[in-house]
Design a protein around this motif. Structure first.
Motif, PDB file in Angstrom:
ATOM      1  N   ASP A  93       1.014  -1.058   0.570  1.00  0.00           N
ATOM      2  CA  ASP A  93       0.211  -0.032  -0.324  1.00  0.00           C
ATOM      3  C   ASP A  93       0.742   0.659   0.071  1.00  0.00           C
ATOM      4  OD1 ASP A  93      -1.649  -1.709   0.343  1.00  0.00           O
ATOM      5  OD2 ASP A  93      -2.952  -1.238   2.176  1.00  0.00           O
ATOM      6  N   HIS A  95      -1.178  -5.069  -5.124  1.00  0.00           N
ATOM      7  CA  HIS A  95      -2.227  -4.967  -4.465  1.00  0.00           C
ATOM      8  C   HIS A  95      -3.699  -5.827  -4.566  1.00  0.00           C
ATOM      9  CE1 HIS A  95      -4.833  -1.973  -1.659  1.00  0.00           C
ATOM     10  NE2 HIS A  95      -5.627  -1.863  -3.220  1.00  0.00           N
ATOM     11  N   ARG A 122      -8.184   5.401   3.384  1.00  0.00           N
ATOM     12  CA  ARG A 122      -8.024   4.311   4.676  1.00  0.00           C
ATOM     13  C   ARG A 122      -6.159   4.887   4.992  1.00  0.00           C
ATOM     14  NH1 ARG A 122     -10.706   3.297   1.093  1.00  0.00           N
ATOM     15  NH2 ARG A 122     -11.137   0.787   0.273  1.00  0.00           N
TER      16      ARG A 122
END
Length: 140
Positions: free
Chosen positions: A8, A58, A130
């Motif tokens: 990420d 991802h 996030r």
């Protein structure tokens, strides 16, 4: 740090490089110096390739989410993520097509730029949602 968060954070880094180089490439296209445009184009292709590789990792780490969407349908919270997935696929395909044609000021190049802007906006929203999880990943 868990592997998923390493991916990420790498995704954020390569996204910034790809988006900034794409905007730089677009701005350079309005100038008269072909060499400057060419340098931006090379930088954008390289950073975007790194971004694509990171996106693939991802997607692999979140493959169960995609299976859930196929099995259960798109939930209300998942619409933005699905939209991001679709526009990213489109911007990737148009970018790959541009490798095989003279993309400067072409119709497909302008589509790639416009969809790239949409992809960037959706990506920024995806990341901001996030941020708490990303911050927590740094503390572990």
């Amino acid at each position: 740090m868990k592997k998923i968060f390493v991916i990420d954070w790498g995704l954020i880094f390569t996204f910034v490089l790809s988006a900034c180089s794409g905007i730089g490439l677009h701005i350079a296209g309005h100038g008269n110096a072909h060499e400057v445009w060419h340098n931006w184009a090379v930088f954008h292709v390289l950073t975007s390739f790194l971004f694509l590789i990171t996106v693939i990792f991802h997607i692999i780490t979140h493959w169960s989410w995609y299976r859930g969407v196929v099995k259960n349908g798109i939930g209300r919270k998942s619409r933005v993520t699905m939209a991001l997935s679709i526009v990213f696929l489109f911007v990737s395909v148009t970018g790959i097509v541009l490798l095989n044609i003279n993309g400067a000021n072409s119709r497909i190049g302008l589509w790639h730029y416009r969809v790239g802007i949409i992809t960037s906006v959706l990506s920024i929203g995806h990341v901001f949602k996030r941020i708490p999880a990303l911050r927590n990943s740094l503390r572990r």
